[in-house]
Design a protein around this motif. Structure first.
Motif, PDB file in Angstrom:
ATOM      1  N   ASP A 108     -80.107 -38.481 -55.757  1.00 48.22           N
ATOM      2  CA  ASP A 108     -80.632 -38.390 -57.127  1.00 48.22           C
ATOM      3  C   ASP A 108     -80.109 -37.143 -57.826  1.00 48.22           C
ATOM      4  OD1 ASP A 108     -82.178 -38.719 -59.395  1.00 48.22           O
ATOM      5  OD2 ASP A 108     -83.805 -37.525 -58.539  1.00 48.22           O
ATOM      6  N   ALA A 109     -80.318 -35.978 -57.211  1.00 48.37           N
ATOM      7  CA  ALA A 109     -79.846 -34.741 -57.817  1.00 48.37           C
ATOM      8  C   ALA A 109     -78.501 -34.381 -57.213  1.00 48.37           C
ATOM      9  CB  ALA A 109     -80.858 -33.627 -57.593  1.00 48.37           C
ATOM     10  N   ALA A 116     -75.246 -27.057 -53.428  1.00 51.95           N
ATOM     11  CA  ALA A 116     -76.081 -26.355 -52.457  1.00 51.95           C
ATOM     12  C   ALA A 116     -75.451 -26.428 -51.076  1.00 51.95           C
ATOM     13  CB  ALA A 116     -77.478 -26.967 -52.429  1.00 51.95           C
ATOM     14  N   LEU A 126     -69.434 -16.332 -42.569  1.00 50.95           N
ATOM     15  CA  LEU A 126     -70.176 -15.075 -42.419  1.00 50.95           C
ATOM     16  C   LEU A 126     -70.586 -14.876 -40.967  1.00 50.95           C
ATOM     17  CD1 LEU A 126     -72.455 -15.006 -45.566  1.00 50.95           C
ATOM     18  CD2 LEU A 126     -70.200 -14.080 -45.215  1.00 50.95           C
ATOM     19  N   ILE A 149     -70.709 -14.800 -53.706  1.00 51.16           N
ATOM     20  CA  ILE A 149     -71.713 -14.409 -54.689  1.00 51.16           C
ATOM     21  C   ILE A 149     -71.104 -14.412 -56.084  1.00 51.16           C
ATOM     22  CG2 ILE A 149     -73.160 -12.488 -55.440  1.00 51.16           C
ATOM     23  CD1 ILE A 149     -73.341 -11.744 -52.426  1.00 51.16           C
TER      24      ILE A 149
ATOM     25  N   LEU C  59     -80.471 -15.339 -39.842  1.00 56.87           N
ATOM     26  CA  LEU C  59     -80.094 -16.718 -39.577  1.00 56.87           C
ATOM     27  C   LEU C  59     -81.323 -17.588 -39.301  1.00 56.87           C
ATOM     28  CD1 LEU C  59     -76.897 -16.067 -37.483  1.00 56.87           C
ATOM     29  CD2 LEU C  59     -77.067 -16.835 -39.835  1.00 56.87           C
ATOM     30  N   VAL C  62     -82.589 -18.653 -42.447  1.00 54.42           N
ATOM     31  CA  VAL C  62     -81.893 -19.842 -42.944  1.00 54.42           C
ATOM     32  C   VAL C  62     -82.575 -21.093 -42.422  1.00 54.42           C
ATOM     33  CG1 VAL C  62     -79.749 -21.143 -42.859  1.00 54.42           C
ATOM     34  CG2 VAL C  62     -79.685 -18.682 -43.186  1.00 54.42           C
ATOM     35  N   GLU C  78     -86.822 -34.075 -54.485  1.00 58.29           N
ATOM     36  CA  GLU C  78     -85.427 -33.860 -54.134  1.00 58.29           C
ATOM     37  C   GLU C  78     -84.830 -32.665 -54.853  1.00 58.29           C
ATOM     38  OE1 GLU C  78     -81.569 -36.549 -54.351  1.00 58.29           O
ATOM     39  OE2 GLU C  78     -83.439 -37.643 -54.293  1.00 58.29           O
ATOM     40  N   PHE C  79     -85.110 -32.591 -56.153  1.00 55.81           N
ATOM     41  CA  PHE C  79     -84.526 -31.533 -56.978  1.00 55.81           C
ATOM     42  C   PHE C  79     -84.893 -30.160 -56.425  1.00 55.81           C
ATOM     43  CE2 PHE C  79     -85.026 -28.633 -60.606  1.00 55.81           C
ATOM     44  CZ  PHE C  79     -83.724 -28.614 -61.042  1.00 55.81           C
ATOM     45  N   TRP C  82     -83.059 -29.255 -53.185  1.00 51.80           N
ATOM     46  CA  TRP C  82     -81.660 -28.796 -53.293  1.00 51.80           C
ATOM     47  C   TRP C  82     -81.577 -27.426 -53.949  1.00 51.80           C
ATOM     48  CZ3 TRP C  82     -80.264 -31.269 -49.641  1.00 51.80           C
ATOM     49  CH2 TRP C  82     -80.323 -32.643 -49.524  1.00 51.80           C
ATOM     50  N   VAL C  83     -82.454 -27.191 -54.910  1.00 52.40           N
ATOM     51  CA  VAL C  83     -82.447 -25.863 -55.538  1.00 52.40           C
ATOM     52  C   VAL C  83     -82.845 -24.807 -54.507  1.00 52.40           C
ATOM     53  CG1 VAL C  83     -83.568 -24.427 -57.258  1.00 52.40           C
ATOM     54  CG2 VAL C  83     -82.790 -26.691 -57.868  1.00 52.40           C
ATOM     55  N   VAL C  85     -82.206 -24.927 -51.314  1.00 48.69           N
ATOM     56  CA  VAL C  85     -81.027 -24.651 -50.491  1.00 48.69           C
ATOM     57  C   VAL C  85     -80.028 -23.808 -51.278  1.00 48.69           C
ATOM     58  CG1 VAL C  85     -79.088 -25.685 -49.289  1.00 48.69           C
ATOM     59  CG2 VAL C  85     -81.332 -26.724 -49.115  1.00 48.69           C
ATOM     60  N   LEU C  86     -79.816 -24.198 -52.525  1.00 47.19           N
ATOM     61  CA  LEU C  86     -78.800 -23.529 -53.346  1.00 47.19           C
ATOM     62  C   LEU C  86     -79.130 -22.057 -53.535  1.00 47.19           C
ATOM     63  CD1 LEU C  86     -76.280 -24.160 -55.046  1.00 47.19           C
ATOM     64  CD2 LEU C  86     -77.776 -24.439 -56.991  1.00 47.19           C
ATOM     65  N   VAL C  89     -80.744 -20.405 -49.419  1.00 45.29           N
ATOM     66  CA  VAL C  89     -79.761 -20.387 -48.336  1.00 45.29           C
ATOM     67  C   VAL C  89     -78.405 -19.949 -48.860  1.00 45.29           C
ATOM     68  CG1 VAL C  89     -78.633 -21.775 -46.582  1.00 45.29           C
ATOM     69  CG2 VAL C  89     -81.014 -22.199 -47.148  1.00 45.29           C
ATOM     70  N   GLY C  90     -78.018 -20.498 -50.024  1.00 44.90           N
ATOM     71  CA  GLY C  90     -76.671 -20.247 -50.523  1.00 44.90           C
ATOM     72  C   GLY C  90     -76.488 -18.870 -51.111  1.00 44.90           C
ATOM     73  N   SER C  91     -77.520 -18.293 -51.692  1.00 44.64           N
ATOM     74  CA  SER C  91     -77.318 -17.018 -52.375  1.00 44.64           C
ATOM     75  C   SER C  91     -78.110 -15.878 -51.760  1.00 44.64           C
ATOM     76  CB  SER C  91     -77.694 -17.160 -53.849  1.00 44.64           C
ATOM     77  OG  SER C  91     -76.963 -18.210 -54.418  1.00 44.64           O
ATOM     78  N   VAL C  93     -79.710 -15.544 -48.844  1.00 40.08           N
ATOM     79  CA  VAL C  93     -79.378 -15.187 -47.468  1.00 40.08           C
ATOM     80  C   VAL C  93     -77.972 -14.620 -47.385  1.00 40.08           C
ATOM     81  CG1 VAL C  93     -79.032 -16.104 -45.169  1.00 40.08           C
ATOM     82  CG2 VAL C  93     -81.004 -16.806 -46.483  1.00 40.08           C
ATOM     83  N   VAL C  94     -77.065 -15.159 -48.216  1.00 43.62           N
ATOM     84  CA  VAL C  94     -75.707 -14.618 -48.217  1.00 43.62           C
ATOM     85  C   VAL C  94     -75.733 -13.158 -48.645  1.00 43.62           C
ATOM     86  CG1 VAL C  94     -73.488 -14.733 -49.368  1.00 43.62           C
ATOM     87  CG2 VAL C  94     -74.542 -16.805 -48.541  1.00 43.62           C
ATOM     88  N   LEU C  95     -76.542 -12.868 -49.658  1.00 45.71           N
ATOM     89  CA  LEU C  95     -76.683 -11.483 -50.116  1.00 45.71           C
ATOM     90  C   LEU C  95     -77.259 -10.621 -48.989  1.00 45.71           C
ATOM     91  CD1 LEU C  95     -75.946 -10.443 -52.858  1.00 45.71           C
ATOM     92  CD2 LEU C  95     -78.327 -10.497 -53.509  1.00 45.71           C
ATOM     93  N   THR C 156     -85.838 -35.420 -60.395  1.00 44.76           N
ATOM     94  CA  THR C 156     -85.350 -34.404 -61.319  1.00 44.76           C
ATOM     95  C   THR C 156     -85.969 -34.583 -62.690  1.00 44.76           C
ATOM     96  OG1 THR C 156     -83.312 -34.747 -60.135  1.00 44.76           O
ATOM     97  CG2 THR C 156     -83.234 -33.289 -62.038  1.00 44.76           C
TER      98      THR C 156
END
Lengths: 321, 191, 209
Positions: A108-109, A116, A126, A149, C59, C62, C78-79, C82-83, C85-86, C89-91, C93-95, C156
């Motif tokens: 859906d999204a 993501a 990393l 980043i 980790l 994560v 769902e929305f 994913w947000v 994770v984005l 996890v994606g930002s 944790v990377v930071l 969404t």
């Protein structure tokens, strides 16, 4: 029963694509790069113009000893290639190749899912960079993180622009809403998305994290054999995914000047292939960007451009409605 | 400078143009290279011309030419003449593991017994096999290409010029004699 | 980290309440999976705060955040999944990993990776968890929210409508807060170089940044 069969067939198709397409891109890179440099590239493996070079490489990698450095964090070191590779497999599942049902799994999204999960792939680098107990790997890992980043934001903004234009965040929905005049309308966003994606994949000219002339091979320095091959495979799978995504988001996926019915998936593949060629072309043409240039490009060029694109999209959207 | 980004576009054009052209790669084992006739591949020996003067062995900078010989007396060509002594070649070998392909031996040979050949595929797994003996050097001789033709406007070679001069002189002499004969005949006719 | 743990606990509590109304003894497959994932998430969160290895903690974080995303997915949101994770996890944790690498987090145990405040922290965490569980349980009690009904709650479209129709004001207030943080960061990073350094040095520093 037929439902199960359908799911199994879809998964199988995606898996086969996942194994074959990156190899095709890799082989194309061998050949295109060679010819752009006035060389021939691989000529022997497989007989005809070295078509099986990457298969031969795979066999070679499989035969090598799997070395884990003594000072490394063993488990994380061994886990990293899988973390790097699996997200691309998942993303491939959500990219539609043709109209209707020609997609591994409808999400859906879709845009959010894809972006993501792609971001998660970088975690593999990393982990590899930190767990190798090697200063070059660590430097590579730091650079990878800094690059992610910096470039995640413009990529997201560019994708958001398309989502605004289409009024949906589902990938098939975006392609369904596509018209030819979207290409000039969203061209800035497309370029930003593509460039940021290249940077996220650490492809030249954005390959500072693996810059071989200064930090050997960045986060992958200590890897050998099959695990190293997995990292390479994830890079090429990343190219396939990035090109497929750019096709779907900005170039209208299966829409083409003719042959729209039935042959749509061919258009998707064709556009993806052309973009993959561009990826290789850029690699051959440009020298590596320095670290400060990398950051400058992201923060002072790409993000303002992406914001301008969003503003333009919003204005056009409001005016036409 | 022009438009911003024109340099980037130019870079892309260069690589694309190179891609459409033929590759420069020499596909060596599959396709033999076309070597110029004076290529320094290997040295061939034309034994019949060798007089065992030892100039080549002496001039060789790394002493890689080995020559053995003995003297033979030849009976006089005409009865009552003097006996002649002659050098006979027993061994002529070049050690190509030492040779540095300077070509001095070929330059100094006064009798044109040594030649360059473009053959280069004589690698061996044992370094001692790189000492090429007489028979092998003779075999290389058959691979020596014809000397390249002269440049279009070049001076004639000296021997040809000399031969031509003699021939012209002889022709002129014959012509003169003929003329004199004719004149004599005419006189006789008048008389 | 505390938030993760409590979030799971509260979500499980709601589910338990729901299951009660619809037959507690015959849970559906989704409910079982939800519980198991919740346990994994909780475990990962606990390991995150107790492990002595810094990067391992990141980790495990994560895993905890990913588990939370799976929980959102199971709730058909769902929305948000994913947000999650984005962003996390994606930002985030990377930071976090970036910071750990920059400060050369050692491989193996860090002897000083322990805080003297741990009992106070535990107290705060338990209090926060209790408050959240109590609030959520009290707010919903045994209300049954159908996940796969005619009007799915987490798509969404629904999320967007709720966010930008009913909750616009808090949303905008939050964005103002973020803007303030952004401006603060800019001010903090500029002040020193403007006051002390010559313009040449400043521009060089700008290029490095």
């Amino acid at each position: 029963m037929s439902d199960t069969l359908d799911v199994v067939l879809r998964l199988l198709a995606v898996f086969v694509a996942f194994l074959v397409l990156p190899l095709v891109v890799g082989q194309t890179e061998h050949k295109v790069m060679a010819h752009m440099q006035g060389r021939l590239g691989p000529m022997y493996a497989g007989g005809f113009h070295g078509w099986a070079q990457l298969v031969a490489d795979g066999v070679k990698f499989a035969q090598k000893e799997d070395v884990v450095p003594a000072g490394a964090d063993r488990r994380i070191f061994q886990m990293a290639p899988a973390v790097a590779l699996l997200p691309y497999l998942l993303v491939l599942l959500a990219i539609p190749v043709g109209p209707g049902n020609a997609v591994g799994q409808t999400v859906d999204a879709g845009i959010f899912f894809v972006l993501a999960v792609m971001g998660v792939g970088v975690l593999g680098s990393l982990m590899a960079g930190w767990a190798s107990a090697n200063k070059f790997s660590l430097l590579g890992g730091i650079r990878t993180a800094g690059q992610l980043i910096a470039y995640e934001l413009p990529m997201l903004l560019a994708a958001a622009s398309v989502a605004m234009a289409a009024g949906t965040v589902s990938l098939p929905g975006i392609v369904d809403a596509f018209h030819w005049w979207w290409v000039p309308w969203q061209i800035v966003g497309a370029v930003v998305f593509f460039v940021a994606g290249l940077a996220e994949l650490q492809r030249p000219p954005f390959d500072m994290p693996v810059a071989d002339s200064e930090i050997i091979f960045g986060a992958y320095t200590e890897y050998t054999g099959l695990r190293f091959a997995l990292f390479l495979l994830s890079e090429y799978a990343g190219i396939v995914v990035l090109c497929g995504l750019t096709t779907v988001l900005f170039l209208g996926g299966w829409h083409g000047p003719f042959g729209a019915d039935g042959m749509g998936w061919l258009w998707t593949l064709l556009k993806t292939a052309v973009l993959a060629f561009v990826v290789i072309w850029l690699r051959v043409t440009y020298p590596r960007l320095r670290e400060d240039q990398l950051q400058k490009l992201a923060w002072t060029v790409l993000i303002p451009l992406a914001l301008a694109q969003i503003a333009l999209t919003g204005v056009v959207k409001v005016v036409t409605q | 400078m022009g438009l911003p980004g024109s340099g980037l576009a130019k870079g892309l054009a260069v690589t694309l143009r190179t891609m459409t052209r033929r590759a420069h790669t020499a596909q060596y084992p599959d396709v033999q290279p076309e070597l110029p006739p004076r290529t320094r591949g290997v040295i061939g020996l034309f034994e019949e011309n060798c007089t065992v003067c030892m100039l080549c062995a002496r001039e060789c900078p790394d002493w890689c030419i080995y020559i053995d010989s003995h003297k033979e007396t030849v009976p006089p060509a005409a009865p009552g003449g003097r006996e002649r002594s002659r050098n006979v070649l027993d061994r002529f070998a070049i050690d190509f593991s030492l040779c540095m392909y300077c070509g001095i031996c070929i330059e100094v040979c006064p009798f044109d017994a040594l030649f360059w050949s473009p053959e280069f595929e004589y690698a061996e797994t044992d370094i001692q096999d790189l000492v090429h003996e007489r028979d092998k050097l003779r075999e290389w001789m058959w691979t020596v290409p014809e000397p390249p033709a002269l440049d279009p406007a070049a001076e004639e070679p000296k021997e040809v010029a000399a031969a031509r001069k003699t021939a012209e002189k002889l022709a002129a002499q014959a012509e003169q004699e003929k003329q004199e004969q004719q004149e004599q005949q005419e006189k006789e006719g008048d008389a | 980290m505390t938030g993760t743990g409590t979030g799971t606990v509260s979500a499980t509590a709601t589910l338990a309440a729901n299951a009660d109304a619809h037959g507690f003894l015959s849970p559906t497959g989704v409910e079982i999976v939800f519980l198991l994932v919740g346990l994994v998430t909780l475990g990962a969160a606990v390991v995150t705060v107790t492990t002595r290895q810094l990067v391992h903690a990141a980790l495990w974080l994560v895993v905890a955040l990913g588990g939370l995303a799976v929980e959102y997915l199971l709730l058909t949101a769902e929305f948000i999944a994913w947000v999650q994770v984005l962003i996390y996890v994606g930002s985030v944790v990377v930071l976090l990993l970036f910071g750990l690498m920059l400060t050369k987090a050692p491989i193996g145990r860090s002897p000083d990776a322990d805080s003297g405040n741990r009992w106070a922290a535990l107290g705060v965490a338990v209090a926060a968890a209790a408050a959240l569980v109590w609030v959520v349980a009290d707010a919903f009690r045994t209300t049954w929210i159908g996940l796969d009904g005619d009007a799915p709650q987490g798509t969404t479209k629904v999320s967007g409508e709720i966010l930008f129709r009913h909750w616009v004001l808090p949303f905008e207030a939050l964005s103002v807060l973020l803007l303030a943080a952004l401006v603060g960061a800019v001010v903090l990073s500029r002040k020193k170089s403007a006051a002390k350094q010559s313009p040449v040095k400043k521009s060089r520093e700008g290029a490095q940044r």
